[in-house]
Design a protein around this motif. Structure first.
Motif, PDB file in Angstrom:
ATOM      1  N   ARG A  42       3.270  -4.921   4.996  1.00 33.33           N
ATOM      2  CA  ARG A  42       3.483  -4.496   3.608  1.00 33.33           C
ATOM      3  C   ARG A  42       4.964  -4.198   3.423  1.00 33.33           C
ATOM      4  O   ARG A  42       5.578  -3.503   4.228  1.00 33.33           O
ATOM      5  CB  ARG A  42       2.653  -3.263   3.307  1.00 33.33           C
ATOM      6  N   LEU A  43       5.539  -4.745   2.369  1.00 29.88           N
ATOM      7  CA  LEU A  43       6.957  -4.563   2.063  1.00 29.88           C
ATOM      8  C   LEU A  43       7.145  -3.378   1.115  1.00 29.88           C
ATOM      9  O   LEU A  43       6.204  -2.972   0.432  1.00 29.88           O
ATOM     10  CB  LEU A  43       7.508  -5.842   1.446  1.00 29.88           C
ATOM     11  N   PRO A  44       8.354  -2.812   1.058  1.00 34.05           N
ATOM     12  CA  PRO A  44       8.593  -1.646   0.198  1.00 34.05           C
ATOM     13  C   PRO A  44       8.247  -1.866  -1.278  1.00 34.05           C
ATOM     14  O   PRO A  44       7.846  -0.930  -1.963  1.00 34.05           O
ATOM     15  CB  PRO A  44      10.095  -1.374   0.372  1.00 34.05           C
ATOM     16  N   ASP A  45       8.365  -3.101  -1.754  1.00 32.90           N
ATOM     17  CA  ASP A  45       8.069  -3.376  -3.170  1.00 32.90           C
ATOM     18  C   ASP A  45       6.585  -3.609  -3.431  1.00 32.90           C
ATOM     19  O   ASP A  45       6.182  -3.903  -4.552  1.00 32.90           O
ATOM     20  CB  ASP A  45       8.881  -4.557  -3.676  1.00 32.90           C
ATOM     21  N   GLY A  46       5.731  -3.485  -2.382  1.00 30.96           N
ATOM     22  CA  GLY A  46       4.296  -3.661  -2.546  1.00 30.96           C
ATOM     23  C   GLY A  46       3.805  -5.057  -2.188  1.00 30.96           C
ATOM     24  O   GLY A  46       2.606  -5.272  -2.029  1.00 30.96           O
ATOM     25  N   ASP A  47       4.712  -6.032  -2.106  1.00 29.44           N
ATOM     26  CA  ASP A  47       4.333  -7.378  -1.662  1.00 29.44           C
ATOM     27  C   ASP A  47       4.041  -7.351  -0.164  1.00 29.44           C
ATOM     28  O   ASP A  47       4.271  -6.348   0.506  1.00 29.44           O
ATOM     29  CB  ASP A  47       5.462  -8.383  -1.938  1.00 29.44           C
ATOM     30  N   TYR A  48       3.567  -8.477   0.363  1.00 28.48           N
ATOM     31  CA  TYR A  48       3.288  -8.622   1.786  1.00 28.48           C
ATOM     32  C   TYR A  48       4.097  -9.770   2.373  1.00 28.48           C
ATOM     33  O   TYR A  48       4.309 -10.792   1.718  1.00 28.48           O
ATOM     34  CB  TYR A  48       1.806  -8.916   2.022  1.00 28.48           C
ATOM     35  N   GLY A  67       3.688 -12.674  -0.434  1.00 34.01           N
ATOM     36  CA  GLY A  67       2.718 -12.679  -1.508  1.00 34.01           C
ATOM     37  C   GLY A  67       2.245 -11.305  -1.892  1.00 34.01           C
ATOM     38  O   GLY A  67       2.753 -10.299  -1.412  1.00 34.01           O
ATOM     39  N   ARG A  68       1.234 -11.306  -2.767  1.00 33.64           N
ATOM     40  CA  ARG A  68       0.687 -10.040  -3.259  1.00 33.64           C
ATOM     41  C   ARG A  68      -0.821 -10.158  -3.414  1.00 33.64           C
ATOM     42  O   ARG A  68      -1.366 -11.254  -3.457  1.00 33.64           O
ATOM     43  CB  ARG A  68       1.338  -9.629  -4.553  1.00 33.64           C
ATOM     44  N   VAL A  69      -1.453  -9.006  -3.514  1.00 31.02           N
ATOM     45  CA  VAL A  69      -2.892  -8.956  -3.676  1.00 31.02           C
ATOM     46  C   VAL A  69      -3.239  -9.319  -5.115  1.00 31.02           C
ATOM     47  O   VAL A  69      -2.649  -8.801  -6.057  1.00 31.02           O
ATOM     48  CB  VAL A  69      -3.446  -7.561  -3.322  1.00 31.02           C
ATOM     49  N   GLU A  70      -4.177 -10.240  -5.249  1.00 28.79           N
ATOM     50  CA  GLU A  70      -4.721 -10.633  -6.548  1.00 28.79           C
ATOM     51  C   GLU A  70      -6.233 -10.508  -6.432  1.00 28.79           C
ATOM     52  O   GLU A  70      -6.864 -11.295  -5.724  1.00 28.79           O
ATOM     53  CB  GLU A  70      -4.312 -12.060  -6.898  1.00 28.79           C
ATOM     54  N   ILE A  75      -2.569 -13.566  -1.868  1.00 26.58           N
ATOM     55  CA  ILE A  75      -2.063 -14.909  -2.146  1.00 26.58           C
ATOM     56  C   ILE A  75      -0.594 -14.923  -1.749  1.00 26.58           C
ATOM     57  O   ILE A  75       0.216 -14.181  -2.298  1.00 26.58           O
ATOM     58  CB  ILE A  75      -2.203 -15.281  -3.643  1.00 26.58           C
ATOM     59  N   ALA A  76      -0.260 -15.742  -0.756  1.00 24.98           N
ATOM     60  CA  ALA A  76       1.106 -15.802  -0.242  1.00 24.98           C
ATOM     61  C   ALA A  76       1.602 -17.243  -0.294  1.00 24.98           C
ATOM     62  O   ALA A  76       0.848 -18.177  -0.035  1.00 24.98           O
ATOM     63  CB  ALA A  76       1.160 -15.275   1.194  1.00 24.98           C
ATOM     64  N   THR A  77       2.875 -17.403  -0.613  1.00 23.23           N
ATOM     65  CA  THR A  77       3.465 -18.736  -0.676  1.00 23.23           C
ATOM     66  C   THR A  77       4.722 -18.782   0.180  1.00 23.23           C
ATOM     67  O   THR A  77       5.452 -17.810   0.302  1.00 23.23           O
ATOM     68  CB  THR A  77       3.824 -19.144  -2.119  1.00 23.23           C
ATOM     69  N   ALA A  78       4.933 -19.938   0.785  1.00 28.04           N
ATOM     70  CA  ALA A  78       6.136 -20.190   1.579  1.00 28.04           C
ATOM     71  C   ALA A  78       7.038 -21.105   0.758  1.00 28.04           C
ATOM     72  O   ALA A  78       6.556 -21.964   0.018  1.00 28.04           O
ATOM     73  CB  ALA A  78       5.769 -20.859   2.899  1.00 28.04           C
TER      74      ALA A  78
END
Length: 122
Positions: A42-48, A67-70, A75-78
């Motif tokens: 988990r990143l400080p901004d809430g993304d992963y 990515g982030r939780v939906e 859902i994560a993208t490269a």
């Protein structure tokens, strides 16, 4: 009647919202000829941040995505060359996660894929 509706609305509004699932952790699915690991932070901004490494009889792959939780999925993208190159949908399924890949061929060899079930590790 109106008072009953207002009281019901107040109780509903005061009910706690369901918390989004936390995907952070280490996951793996080692086998004799197959190894896949995932590290989700988990990143400080809430993304992963999601990193998945895979090795299947010499077929290798690595994806680093964000990515982030939906809903109930992460859902994560490269990105590759400034464009989205791989989309991962990750769902929690105790005791681990189920990974589904889309458009990730540029991140791995042709004979393997990131889609799999991985168990959570300590």
């Amino acid at each position: 009647m109106r008072e009953g509706l207002l009281a019901g609305a107040a109780v509903f509004a005061a009910a706690p919202a369901l918390a989004a699932p936390d995907f952070a952790g280490r996951y793996a699915q080692p086998a004799k000829f197959y190894s896949e690991t995932a590290v989700i932070s988990r990143l400080p901004d809430g993304d992963y941040s999601v990193t998945i490494d895979l090795d299947f009889r010499g077929c290798r792959g690595r994806v680093e995505a964000r990515g982030r939780v939906e809903g109930n999925s992460l859902i994560a993208t490269a990105q590759k060359d400034g464009k989205e190159s791989c989309r991962l949908e990750i769902k929690q399924e105790p005791p681990g996660i189920h990974v589904f890949e889309e458009n990730c061929a540029r991140n791995r060899d042709a004979g393997c894929e990131f889609s799999s079930f991985l168990r959570k590790r300590p």
